[in-house]
Design an enzyme around this catalytic site. Structure first.
Site, PDB file in Angstrom:
ATOM      1  N   HIS A 259       0.867  -1.180   0.000  1.00 44.25           N
ATOM      2  CA  HIS A 259       0.000   0.000   0.000  1.00 44.25           C
ATOM      3  C   HIS A 259       0.907   1.234   0.000  1.00 44.25           C
ATOM      4  O   HIS A 259       1.273   1.731   1.048  1.00 44.25           O
ATOM      5  CB  HIS A 259      -0.899  -0.027   1.236  1.00 44.25           C
ATOM      6  CG  HIS A 259      -1.681   1.226   1.410  1.00 44.25           C
ATOM      7  ND1 HIS A 259      -2.809   1.479   0.682  1.00 44.25           N
ATOM      8  CD2 HIS A 259      -1.495   2.310   2.200  1.00 44.25           C
ATOM      9  CE1 HIS A 259      -3.284   2.659   1.020  1.00 44.25           C
ATOM     10  NE2 HIS A 259      -2.501   3.195   1.938  1.00 44.25           N
ATOM     11  N   ASP A 261       1.476   4.898  -0.224  1.00 43.46           N
ATOM     12  CA  ASP A 261       0.753   6.175  -0.202  1.00 43.46           C
ATOM     13  C   ASP A 261       1.350   7.108  -1.249  1.00 43.46           C
ATOM     14  O   ASP A 261       2.560   7.372  -1.240  1.00 43.46           O
ATOM     15  CB  ASP A 261       0.830   6.786   1.195  1.00 43.46           C
ATOM     16  CG  ASP A 261      -0.036   6.021   2.184  1.00 43.46           C
ATOM     17  OD1 ASP A 261      -1.215   5.811   1.889  1.00 43.46           O
ATOM     18  OD2 ASP A 261       0.483   5.609   3.241  1.00 43.46           O
ATOM     19  N   ASP A 371      -7.383   1.932   2.811  1.00 39.55           N
ATOM     20  CA  ASP A 371      -6.919   2.893   3.820  1.00 39.55           C
ATOM     21  C   ASP A 371      -7.652   4.228   3.797  1.00 39.55           C
ATOM     22  O   ASP A 371      -7.288   5.126   4.538  1.00 39.55           O
ATOM     23  CB  ASP A 371      -5.404   3.112   3.612  1.00 39.55           C
ATOM     24  CG  ASP A 371      -4.750   3.835   4.779  1.00 39.55           C
ATOM     25  OD1 ASP A 371      -5.241   3.670   5.910  1.00 39.55           O
ATOM     26  OD2 ASP A 371      -3.774   4.563   4.552  1.00 39.55           O
ATOM     27  N   HIS A 575      -5.682   9.842  -0.595  1.00 41.86           N
ATOM     28  CA  HIS A 575      -6.258   9.866   0.760  1.00 41.86           C
ATOM     29  C   HIS A 575      -5.371  10.433   1.859  1.00 41.86           C
ATOM     30  O   HIS A 575      -5.768  10.389   3.033  1.00 41.86           O
ATOM     31  CB  HIS A 575      -6.800   8.485   1.146  1.00 41.86           C
ATOM     32  CG  HIS A 575      -5.766   7.415   1.286  1.00 41.86           C
ATOM     33  ND1 HIS A 575      -5.547   6.457   0.328  1.00 41.86           N
ATOM     34  CD2 HIS A 575      -4.890   7.139   2.268  1.00 41.86           C
ATOM     35  CE1 HIS A 575      -4.584   5.640   0.723  1.00 41.86           C
ATOM     36  NE2 HIS A 575      -4.153   6.037   1.902  1.00 41.86           N
TER      37      HIS A 575
HETATM   38 ZN   LIG Z   1      -2.651   5.013   2.977  1.00 47.02          ZN
END
Ligand SMILES: [Zn+2]
Length: 1004
Positions: A259, A261, A371, A575
């Protein structure tokens, strides 16, 4: 028999740590290292290797925060090294700490020809070498650990300007190592088994059997000759490792994942390098483990690889074709879903899936948002309309107050659309496939008895790194292991197919999935949020006017420019960017990006409008809103001037704005004490109260500063009831106030004929850890409030009956909120604000006061210590609104102010819609550049509606499509109706409540 279990556990733990683990590296020798530090921002490989490298010794510090040092590593493999039972590796330690991968230094290893080998990460610093001499380059990034051990302290590290120049890492070693494979596998055996006994009930025979086997392993391995005796140790464990899983054991589908970001405690430029490091790790691991599968979301991250690492991208493309590197999610980025507007959330899929289909001929089937901070009730319909059939998240496990009741279920959106949804019950998207993680999945799985399969994403995430060989070894050992859930390495699609097949009657969760945490993300970093809102509406204007001009043969549609702008806007909706939870660097860049969007689109919009208006000297007023505004029709233009304002009149001790439609009265301090709808005589402001009241609250979150607002903020409030000055200025009433170091100018305007009181709040904000709200205590008895979301609205209670209601003390809304009684109500609209709280209380006179508050500004100190400081201009509007449709009108008008150009005359709308509850959200040309017109409409009231859609130009064909503009016969009620349309007939569509319809039209 005496219980010696605890002693055995202690023996095994120490024996493995002190004796077995050190034997992993059978031999090691330091390699020759030279280095070159990049003076500025990162440079390409070809630039770096042409520099002059100087000798560099382990133990030396390297690179300032956010710097890059290239290491050139050379050496020979000593005579006699290698063999069947060892692996030859370069092992790099850039100065790693015990903290997780992705939050500290990282490296990327290149061969001299510029091809990429793999990444260097904490817990993954080995690179296979040989045969032949060693000649490798390591691009080492000195990314600082912004969060540190205590995650919430203000930090100077999030901005290059303040991060300092002192080196922050010390190179520990770059060695050539002979890794003993038998010792390695013995260590993996021990890791799996010691992890498993920690999860097993002490009463189980299985647990005792494993303990005894571990005890025998310690006997069998000679501490002085570990390598020579490791095989005997493995033999001692073989029996317990071969014992198969219970027939009823839960099955965990392990999906390799990282994941990453797209920006957070690092800027996007570093994310690009993080992706290269992680994806090259993944490709290297695929060579070692044929069953390894990796799921990767975010078309943006693939697009970065295509642009910056084309050879790596081609290797990814091969693995996508093999079905092992699996694009998931179908969105441009893993966006927030509370804040992006309806059309923007749709475009996340249009651009994301468009990329995957174009580049790979592959279409993800699921929405993948592990997330993001809560999920809008509009998402199920958007997901299905984009061709997705499943949804995955784990974030709802972060709820502070209430646990979601399901892990595999149907999620029903505001329009009734349902999508199969899975929350991995291990409650992580970063699993290492430890016994603890997979046991947690089995223990917590809520659908036990009706379903017995879950998904677990494994691999270092957040800051990247991805899956490791140790995780694959763990998966292999737990494939069928007595006492453990079964682990099957597979794809998300395999999991979802099995989950749906074995769980045919899932329960349903209806409505939004509100995250009971991170409620400050509706408000933090106001300029980022304002930039998003402005950009979404500028894009709407540019598309509308160019589509109108193109269909009239007056202009070419600027496809390339609009695609580029959309990609910028979609990326900022990631996000941790739009929610305001990133470092200063990221938000400064977001503000620059939004300024560039405006600088690109404003002249485009003006050019299209001038083209449409034609030559002349008249004032022409353009209205891009789907409702009439400023005297102009929806989506059209008139010749003339926008309506004038109503001048404030001094009235005793205060001021009045009265246009015959509404009357606003202000006291001597400039507080709005009365707002009356003339026709009904109804007062909107609660008796004895002041509306448009600025309130400053103490805002000291318990944790997660930029993310969280805690309910105790309400205990400490200062209301700004004093004015420095109250003055009429033309058609405006201007009120100035101060609070500590901050200055406020409230400007009130009322246009002729309008029911909307326009409120501009100009703030020079120099507070820290304060929350600024604009309060509207309304004389309305509302049991629930309606808040605009994408393509509709949600209704939330205004009371605290249940723990779920209580936890929803701060909520997100788009352009408006509405509170009402039968036949009457009030709308509070905004042009930049998302955070709201809407409550009610009992007044002394027995009436109910419904309090609507907009959260205008915060000033958290982590991760950006300067968040929200400086000048802000925020606009709001208050109006009487019997239904949500009046609120919707005001919301659109406030966000799409009419524009005036000089030109020939009026411009008829290209598209008109007969029903006031059917709204045009976008008018554009088709993504395939065929010249077809695409009109996105939705029903906005939450009821059924019949609408006639008229197009000013001749139409040869009209049909409905999915969001990606593909034929969608039978997908919706509307598609069935429009399928029978014939040339010359009116286009009439019956909408379901909140139904989104994408109408595609071919010009005759
Ligand atoms: Zn994240």
């Amino acid at each position: 028999m005496h219980d010696t279990g605890a002693q055995i556990e202690m023996r095994v733990e120490r024996f493995v740590r002190e004796r077995v683990a050190p034997a992993l590296e059978r031999r090691r020798v330091a390699l020759d290292v030279t280095a070159w530090e990049v003076p500025g921002e990162p440079v390409p490989f070809t630039h770096a290797v042409a520099q002059s490298f100087t000798p560099f010794a382990p133990g030396t510090t390297w690179s300032r925060p956010w710097g890059t040092t290239w290491f050139h590593v050379t050496g020979e493999i000593p005579e006699g090294w290698g063999g069947a039972d060892v692996a030859l590796e370069m092992v790099v330690d850039l100065g790693f700490t015990a903290r997780q991968a992705g939050f500290q230094a990282e490296g990327l290893v290149y061969r001299p020809d510029g091809t990429i080998v793999k990444g260097i990460e904490p817990l993954n610093g080995a690179v296979p070498v040989g045969p032949g001499p060693i000649d490798l380059y390591v691009e080492a990034a000195s990314n600082p650990d912004v969060g540190g051990n205590y995650f919430y302290l203000p930090t100077h590290l999030g901005d290059q300007a303040t991060a300092g120049d002192d080196p922050i890492y010390t190179l520990r070693r770059i060695d050539l190592v002979e890794r003993d494979l038998t010792v390695y596998h013995l260590l993996r055996d021990c890791w799996t088994l010691t992890g498993l006994i920690a999860e097993l009930d002490p009463s189980l025979p299985r647990r005792a059997e494993i303990l005894r086997a571990l005890d025998r392993m310690c006997d069998a391995v000679d501490p002085e000759r570990v390598a020579e005796t490791a095989a005997a140790g493995r033999e001692a464990l073989a029996g317990v490792l071969a014992s198969p899983a219970y027939p009823s054991a839960h099955t965990v589908y392990a999906v390799g994942h990282a994941h990453i970001d797209s920006a957070w405690l690092w800027p996007t430029r570093e994310t690009i390098r993080k992706c290269a490091r992680t994806f090259s790790n993944v490709l290297a691991l695929m060579d070692q483990y044929p069953d390894f599968v990796f799921a990767c979301s975010s078309a943006q991250q693939y697009a970065w690889m295509k642009e910056h690492y084309p050879a790596l991208f081609e290797r990814i493309r091969e693995k996508v074709a093999e079905g092992r590197f699996v694009p998931v999610g179908g969105m441009w980025v893993e966006s927030d879903t509370n804040l992006p507007g309806g059309e923007a959330l749709a475009r996340q899929f249009v651009h994301g899936k468009g990329f995957f289909l174009r580049e790979f001929g592959f279409e993800p089937d699921e929405v993948w948002l592990p997330d993001s901070f809560g999920y809008t009730g509009a998402l199920p319909q958007i997901a299905r309309a984009a061709g997705a059939h499943s949804f995955l998240s784990q974030k709802m496990s972060w709820n502070e107050t209430n646990a979601m009741p399901h892990h595999s279920f149907l999620w029903e959106g505001i329009d009734g659309t349902r999508v199969f949804t899975h929350f991995p019950p291990a409650d992580t998207y970063n699993s290492d496939l430890s016994a603890a993680d997979i046991a947690r999945a089995q223990r917590q799985y809520a659908e036990k008895g009706v379903s017995n399969v879950s998904l677990i994403p494994f691999g270092h995430g957040d800051g990247g790194g991805g899956p490791t060989r140790e995780m694959m070894e763990a998966a292999g050992r737990a494939a069928s292991l007595e006492g453990s859930p079964r682990v099957t390495v597979g794809t998300p699609r395999q999991f979802f197919d099995l989950a749906k097949e074995t769980h045919p009657s899932p329960s349903t969760w209806s409505g939004e999935m509100y995250l009971e945490l991170h409620r400050g993300t509706y408000t933090s970093q106001a300029k980022t949020k304002q930039g998003n809102r402005r950009s979404e509406h500028l894009l709407r204007e540019a598309e509308l006017w160019y589509a109108t001009a193109a269909w009239r043969g007056l202009a070419d549609y600027p496809y390339e420019t609009l695609d580029g702008v959309w990609h910028t806007v979609l990326l900022q909706q990631f996000h941790d960017i739009l929610p305001g939870s990133s470092i200063a660097w990221v938000h400064q860049e977001a503000e620059r990006n939004y300024a560039a969007v405006a600088a690109t689109l404003a002249p485009l919009i003006e050019a299209a409008q001038r083209t449409l208006a034609g030559p002349g000297s008249a004032e022409v007023v353009f209205n891009a809103a789907p409702v009439a505004a400023a005297g102009a029709p929806a989506l059209g233009a008139v010749a003339g001037s926008p309506p004038a304002g109503t001048a404030p009149v001094a009235d005793g001790s205060g001021w009045v704005l009265d246009n015959g439609v509404v009357r606003a009265a202000f006291d001597a301090a400039g507080l709005l004490v009365s707002f009356v709808e003339t026709s009904s005589g109804r007062e909107l402001v609660a008796r004895g109260e002041a509306a448009a009241l600025l309130q400053v609250f103490r805002d000291l979150p318990n944790q997660w500063d930029a993310w969280d607002i805690n309910p105790h903020y309400r205990h400490n409030v200062t209301e700004l009831r004093e004015a420095d000055s109250v003055k009429a200025d033309g058609d405006a009433l201007v009120v100035r106030r101060t609070y500590q170091s901050s200055a406020f100018t409230q400007t009130f305007r009322l246009a002729e004929g309008s029911a909307e009181l326009d409120i501009e709040t100009r703030v020079d904000w120099h507070e820290q850890e304060k929350l600024l709200k604009l309060a509207f205590p309304l004389a309305v008895h509302a049991d629930r409030a309606s808040s605009e979301v994408q393509f509709g609205h949600v209704q939330r209670p205004t009371h605290n009956n249940t723990s779920w209601d209580m936890a929803r003390f701060e909520t997100a809304a788009h352009r408006w909120v509405h509170v009402g009684e039968p036949g009457f109500g009030a709308a509070v609209a905004n042009d930049s604000t998302y955070g709201h709280d809407i409550t009610r209380r009992w007044a002394a006179d027995g009436s109910t006061i419904t309090l609507v508050r907009q959260s205008l500004l915060r000033a958290p100190r982590f991760p950006d210590p300067e968040a929200d400081q400086g000048e802000h201009v925020l606009r709001s509007a208050l109006r009487p609104a019997p239904t949500v449709l009046e609120a919707l009108d005001t919301g659109y008008r406030l966000n799409l102010p009419a524009r005036t150009v000089t030109g020939g005359g009026p411009v008829a709308p290209l598209v008109t819609v007969s029903s006031p509850s059917v709204v045009v959200e976008a008018v554009k040309l088709a993504e395939d550049r065929s010249g077809d017109l695409v009109v996105r409409l939705y029903e906005a009231q939450g009821g059924r509606a019949r609408a006639r859609v008229e197009v000013s130009e001749p139409v040869a064909r009209a049909w409905t499509t999915d969001l990606l503009e593909r034929d969608a016969a039978g997908l919706t009620d509307a598609s069935v109706q429009v399928a029978a349309w014939e040339v010359g007939e009116p286009i009439e569509i019956v909408f379901r409540p909140f139904e989104i319809v994408t109408l595609r039209l071919r010009r005759a």
